[in-house]
Design a protein around this motif. Structure first.
Motif, PDB file in Angstrom:
ATOM      1  N   LEU A 167     -18.279  21.821  -0.264  1.00 47.56           N
ATOM      2  CA  LEU A 167     -18.082  22.995  -1.124  1.00 47.56           C
ATOM      3  C   LEU A 167     -17.491  24.158  -0.331  1.00 47.56           C
ATOM      4  O   LEU A 167     -16.684  24.919  -0.859  1.00 47.56           O
ATOM      5  N   TYR A 168     -17.883  24.294   0.937  1.00 48.26           N
ATOM      6  CA  TYR A 168     -17.284  25.337   1.773  1.00 48.26           C
ATOM      7  C   TYR A 168     -15.790  25.066   1.958  1.00 48.26           C
ATOM      8  O   TYR A 168     -14.970  25.994   1.932  1.00 48.26           O
ATOM      9  N   ILE A 169     -15.430  23.792   2.141  1.00 49.41           N
ATOM     10  CA  ILE A 169     -14.011  23.435   2.254  1.00 49.41           C
ATOM     11  C   ILE A 169     -13.300  23.738   0.936  1.00 49.41           C
ATOM     12  O   ILE A 169     -12.194  24.286   0.921  1.00 49.41           O
ATOM     13  N   ALA A 170     -13.953  23.408  -0.175  1.00 49.97           N
ATOM     14  CA  ALA A 170     -13.377  23.692  -1.494  1.00 49.97           C
ATOM     15  C   ALA A 170     -13.152  25.188  -1.686  1.00 49.97           C
ATOM     16  O   ALA A 170     -12.157  25.605  -2.292  1.00 49.97           O
ATOM     17  N   ALA A 171     -14.067  26.011  -1.153  1.00 47.15           N
ATOM     18  CA  ALA A 171     -13.916  27.465  -1.276  1.00 47.15           C
ATOM     19  C   ALA A 171     -12.684  27.946  -0.506  1.00 47.15           C
ATOM     20  O   ALA A 171     -11.949  28.824  -0.982  1.00 47.15           O
TER      21      ALA A 171
END
Length: 197
Positions: A167-171
Motif C-alpha cells: 500500500l505504501y508503494i501504491a501511495a
C-alpha cells in the motif's frame, strides 16, 4: 441505462461493497478470508467489465461514468474499514503513517475525478485518460487491500505486512500518476479566460 453485461458487472461490484463490509465485521473465524474473497471477486469484475465492453463493443456513457465511481467506492470503503479497526493498529508498522497513506489515496481519487470532470467540460478529457502508471497504481492498491483484508500468512508470507508495504508503494504510484494527470491538464488549468469563450 443500457443493461448490458459490462454495466451489470459494474452494478454487481457496487452491490458487493455492503456485502464485504458486513462479512468483515462478522464474529466468525472465516470473516477475513470471506471479506478478502468478496473483495477479490469485486476486483475481478472491474477487469472483466472493461474487457467485455471493449471485446463486445458495449461501451456506454453510463458505464464510463459508473465504472470509476464503483472502483473508488470499493477502494475507499475497504481502506476506511481497515483504518477504523482498532484491532489492526498494533499490527501496523506505523499506524499514523498508514492513516496518512490512506488519506493520500482517497484524496487523490477525489481530486483526479474532479480533474477529469472539469477537463471533460472543456473538451479535453482524453488528456487525462488512464495512464500506464495509473494502471500499475490500481493493481498495487487492489493487491494490497486484498492482503490487508486477508491478514493471515499465505504460503508462509505474512499477508498483512506485505499488504501494508504494498500500500505504501501504491501511495507513491498514486502521487506519481496524479502528477502525470496534473502535467497533462496544466495548460488548461493555467490558461486565462479567452475573449471568445
Amino acid at each position: 441505462m443500457p443493461l448490458n453485461a459490462p454495466n451489470i458487472l459494474t452494478l454487481l461490484r457496487i452491490t458487493l461493497i455492503p456485502v464485504f463490509v458486513i462479512v468483515y465485521f462478522l464474529p466468525v473465524s472465516w470473516a477475513n478470508a470471506g471479506t478478502a474473497g468478496v473483495f477479490l471477486l469485486a476486483a475481478l469484475t472491474d477487469w472483466l467489465d472493461g474487457y467485455l465492453a471493449r471485446r463486445w463493443n458495449q461501451s456506454s456513457a453510463f458505464g464510463a461514468f459508473l465504472d470509476p465511481v464503483a472502483d473508488k467506492l470499493m477502494v475507499a470503503t475497504a481502506l476506511i474499514m481497515i483504518v477504523a479497526n482498532p484491532r489492526l493498529h498494533p499490527l501496523l508498522l506505523n499506524a499514523p503513517l498508514f492513516s496518512v497513506v490512506v488519506l493520500i489515496i482517497v484524496g487523490r481519487e477525489i481530486a483526479v475525478s474532479a480533474l477529469r470532470e472539469w477537463m471533460a467540460e472543456v473538451g479535453k478529457r482524453k488528456s487525462v485518460a488512464v495512464s500506464v502508471v495509473g494502471k500499475f497504481k490500481t493493481g498495487a492498491q487492489m493487491a494490497a487491500i486484498f492482503l490487508l483484508l486477508y491478514e493471515r500468512p499465505i504460503i508462509g508470507i505474512p499477508a498483512f505486512r506485505a499488504g501494508e508495504l504494498l500500500l505504501y508503494i501504491a501511495a507513491l504510484l498514486t502521487l506519481w500518476s496524479m502528477g502525470v494527470y496534473l502535467k497533462a491538464a496544466w495548460p488548461e488549468l493555467t490558461r486565462g479566460e479567452d475573449k471568445d469563450r
